[in-house]
Enzyme design. Structure first.
Site, mmCIF file in Angstrom:
data_model
loop_
_atom_site.group_PDB
_atom_site.id
_atom_site.type_symbol
_atom_site.label_atom_id
_atom_site.label_comp_id
_atom_site.label_asym_id
_atom_site.label_seq_id
_atom_site.Cartn_x
_atom_site.Cartn_y
_atom_site.Cartn_z
ATOM 1 N N ARG A 89 -26.147 13.578 17.969
ATOM 2 C CA ARG A 89 -26.055 12.205 17.474
ATOM 3 C C ARG A 89 -24.768 11.564 17.983
ATOM 4 O O ARG A 89 -23.787 12.277 18.249
ATOM 5 C CB ARG A 89 -25.968 12.203 15.949
ATOM 6 N N ASP A 138 5.319 -5.313 5.972
ATOM 7 C CA ASP A 138 5.663 -6.670 6.363
ATOM 8 C C ASP A 138 5.806 -7.622 5.163
ATOM 9 O O ASP A 138 6.797 -8.356 5.058
ATOM 10 C CB ASP A 138 4.528 -7.160 7.285
ATOM 11 N N MET A 147 -8.255 2.966 9.708
ATOM 12 C CA MET A 147 -7.486 1.799 9.251
ATOM 13 C C MET A 147 -6.546 1.299 10.347
ATOM 14 O O MET A 147 -6.577 1.777 11.473
ATOM 15 C CB MET A 147 -6.706 2.153 8.004
ATOM 16 N N GLY A 148 -5.678 0.387 9.992
ATOM 17 C CA GLY A 148 -4.674 -0.107 10.938
ATOM 18 C C GLY A 148 -4.467 -1.606 10.927
ATOM 19 O O GLY A 148 -3.653 -2.114 11.680
ATOM 20 N N ARG A 149 -5.251 -2.314 10.102
ATOM 21 C CA ARG A 149 -5.242 -3.785 10.082
ATOM 22 C C ARG A 149 -5.393 -4.340 11.500
ATOM 23 O O ARG A 149 -6.329 -3.968 12.179
ATOM 24 C CB ARG A 149 -3.993 -4.336 9.382
ATOM 25 N N ARG A 173 -24.566 7.543 13.565
ATOM 26 C CA ARG A 173 -24.120 7.523 12.164
ATOM 27 C C ARG A 173 -22.661 7.066 12.102
ATOM 28 O O ARG A 173 -21.855 7.463 12.948
ATOM 29 C CB ARG A 173 -24.187 8.918 11.557
ATOM 30 N N ARG A 225 1.005 -4.833 -5.125
ATOM 31 C CA ARG A 225 1.248 -5.962 -4.223
ATOM 32 C C ARG A 225 1.683 -7.188 -5.025
ATOM 33 O O ARG A 225 1.460 -8.313 -4.627
ATOM 34 C CB ARG A 225 0.001 -6.251 -3.397
ATOM 35 N N THR A 231 4.621 1.852 6.690
ATOM 36 C CA THR A 231 3.195 1.558 6.796
ATOM 37 C C THR A 231 2.512 2.647 7.619
ATOM 38 O O THR A 231 3.071 3.108 8.614
ATOM 39 C CB THR A 231 2.892 0.196 7.447
ATOM 40 N N ILE A 232 1.317 3.029 7.191
ATOM 41 C CA ILE A 232 0.567 3.974 8.015
ATOM 42 C C ILE A 232 0.133 3.300 9.321
ATOM 43 O O ILE A 232 -0.182 3.969 10.286
ATOM 44 C CB ILE A 232 -0.685 4.533 7.301
ATOM 45 N N ASP A 233 0.123 1.959 9.331
ATOM 46 C CA ASP A 233 -0.426 1.224 10.485
ATOM 47 C C ASP A 233 0.512 1.248 11.704
ATOM 48 O O ASP A 233 0.079 0.935 12.816
ATOM 49 C CB ASP A 233 -0.697 -0.236 10.109
ATOM 50 N N GLY A 249 0.841 -1.204 0.000
ATOM 51 C CA GLY A 249 0.000 0.000 0.000
ATOM 52 C C GLY A 249 0.872 1.248 0.000
ATOM 53 O O GLY A 249 1.951 1.248 0.597
ATOM 54 N N GLU A 308 -10.402 -0.647 12.175
ATOM 55 C CA GLU A 308 -11.028 -1.631 11.271
ATOM 56 C C GLU A 308 -10.855 -3.071 11.760
ATOM 57 O O GLU A 308 -11.666 -3.936 11.448
ATOM 58 C CB GLU A 308 -10.451 -1.493 9.853
ATOM 59 N N ASP A 320 2.718 -0.825 12.585
ATOM 60 C CA ASP A 320 2.624 -2.126 13.274
ATOM 61 C C ASP A 320 3.845 -3.017 13.066
ATOM 62 O O ASP A 320 3.771 -4.230 13.238
ATOM 63 C CB ASP A 320 1.346 -2.860 12.827
ATOM 64 N N ARG A 359 -4.433 7.593 3.657
ATOM 65 C CA ARG A 359 -3.162 7.258 3.019
ATOM 66 C C ARG A 359 -2.724 8.292 1.996
ATOM 67 O O ARG A 359 -1.569 8.274 1.552
ATOM 68 C CB ARG A 359 -3.298 5.910 2.312
HETATM 69 O O1 F6P Z 1 -1.478 -1.517 5.639
HETATM 70 C C1 F6P Z 1 -1.947 -0.289 5.260
HETATM 71 C C2 F6P Z 1 -3.390 -0.377 4.945
HETATM 72 O O2 F6P Z 1 -3.784 0.913 4.550
HETATM 73 C C3 F6P Z 1 -4.291 -0.923 6.047
HETATM 74 O O3 F6P Z 1 -4.504 -0.005 7.067
HETATM 75 C C4 F6P Z 1 -5.503 -1.339 5.260
HETATM 76 O O4 F6P Z 1 -6.219 -2.385 5.891
HETATM 77 C C5 F6P Z 1 -4.896 -1.833 3.990
HETATM 78 O O5 F6P Z 1 -3.653 -1.224 3.844
HETATM 79 C C6 F6P Z 1 -5.713 -1.576 2.751
HETATM 80 O O6 F6P Z 1 -5.011 -2.120 1.689
HETATM 81 P P1 F6P Z 1 -5.395 -2.116 0.148
HETATM 82 O O7 F6P Z 1 -4.608 -1.020 -0.461
HETATM 83 O O8 F6P Z 1 -4.951 -3.460 -0.333
HETATM 84 O O9 F6P Z 1 -6.867 -1.940 0.032
#
Ligand code: F6P
Length: 344
Positions: free
Chosen positions: A165, A106, A172-174, A268, A74, A128-130, A12, A224, A132, A277
């Site tokens: 509300r 990773d 995100m973040g896996r 909502r 990928r 990675t933005i995550d 990504g 997520e 992790d 991203r």
């Molecule tokens: O690993 C970065 C990330 O943006 C995650 O936070 C997210 O789940 C995933 O990639 C989305 O990936 P793709 O680009 O395959 O939809």
């Protein structure tokens, strides 16, 4: 002859990738007398020898731009019918490239490690933005994602307050809750839900009700990868990605009606998605990306193959790929509990 190296961005995209490319090329050309080419679209460019020249002028001014000037995918370097170490060695020989810098997360580092084991001179830069990846304290891209998620939460608050509300923001973040917990603390969310710490619907609704009873509009941030205790896996109904991992997302839309039904407050959901991203990287991400890029050019100069650069405290260090691959860095439970003490 000048040493010549290839750079690729895989997986990504992530704000700060261009700062790494620029940092590598500027340090490499001015300090070490290196030359660079970029492989296009991740490992695909490496397998098919698809390149662009990375001169100093090609990288001028790119740090402030999001995305990657090299494109990404990928695509796996062992992907059939054309991938594999023999094909890649041939490409490197033909292009007179002495080693490859893989910038990625990773999956990218695991592939780089395997290529290194198969005799290809590889080094890596974690991305990675995550946030992790275990081997590094922070990855570039994370700071930008947190800024965007925080701004989105602030915006949801004003519309939530106006209508009284409950607003649910999915980030995100896996399988790690870093973006959620940082944005949650920064935005003063009333509940932040992360994969590392399942919470029951009863508990979530108790917090939401407490906020509603104070005549405030509750703000819930959910990662997520969050699971309610009765869920076996994180929610995914979007199929698999190219690395054969489930595409996560949608938990916010599941939670919102459940919260509304239980608490009686109109709720909502907003899924922030790829906005996290894209766009301009924060200054922090540009600086970290530049430092990683400069450091990886030094690694190339030393021929220290099989290494990845990482941030430890304020220092940039080198770690073997094997230390970096397959270990997810999760939010420590005491970090979460510190934030949790303020929920409701
Ligand atoms: O690993 C970065 C990330 O943006 C995650 O936070 C997210 O789940 C995933 O990639 C989305 O990936 P793709 O680009 O395959 O939809």
């Amino acid at each position: 002859m000048m040493a010549r190296y290839g750079i690729l961005t895989s997986g990504g995209d992530c704000p700060g990738l261009n700062a790494v490319i620029r940092g590598t090329v500027l340090q490499g050309t001015s300090v070490h007398g290196q030359e660079f080419v970029g492989f296009l679209d991740g490992y695909k460019g490496l397998v098919y020898g698809d390149i662009k020249l990375l001169t100093r002028s090609a990288v001028r001014g790119i740090s402030r731009h999001g995305g990657t000037i090299l494109g990404t995918s990928r695509f796996g370097p062992y992907q059939k019918p054309d991938g594999g170490p023999d094909a890649i060695k041939k490409v490197l020989e033909e292009l007179e490239v002495d080693g490859v810098v893989a910038i990625g997360g990773d999956g990218t580092m695991a592939a780089a490690n395997r290529l290194f084991g198969d005799g290809i001179p590889m080094v890596g830069v974690p991305k990675t933005i995550d946030n992790d990846l275990q081997a590094t304290d922070f990855t570039f891209g994370f700071s930008t994602a947190v800024e965007i998620a925080t701004e989105a939460a602030d915006r949801l608050r004003t519309t939530g307050d106006s209508h009284m509300r409950c607003m649910v923001l999915e980030v995100m973040g896996r399988h790690a809750g870093w973006i959620a917990i940082y944005a949650g603390i920064a935005a003063g969310a009333h509940v932040t839900l992360i994969p590392e710490a399942p919470e029951t619907l009863d508990q979530i609704c108790e917090w939401v009700t407490a906020v509603k009873d104070r005549r405030r509009a509750p703000l819930v941030i959910v990662a997520e990868g969050f699971k309610l205790p009765e869920m076996a896996e994180a929610h995914s109904d979007r199929g698999m990605d190219e690395f054969n991992r489930p595409r996560l997302g949608g938990i916010g839309d599941i939670l919102a009606p459940l919260i509304e039904e239980r608490t009686g407050i109109i709720t909502r959901a907003t899924t922030l998605g790829y906005i996290q991203r894209g766009g301009v990287p924060t200054a922090y991400d540009r600086v970290l990306g530049t430092r990683f890029g400069q450091a990886i050019s030094d690694v190339l100069a030393d021929g220290d193959w099989g290494k990845m650069v990482a941030l430890r405290g304020t220092e940039i260090v080198r770690v073997p790929f094997s230390d970096a691959v397959g270990h997810t860095k999760n939010v420590p439970i005491n970090f979460y509990n510190g934030a949790r003490a303020l929920f409701g």
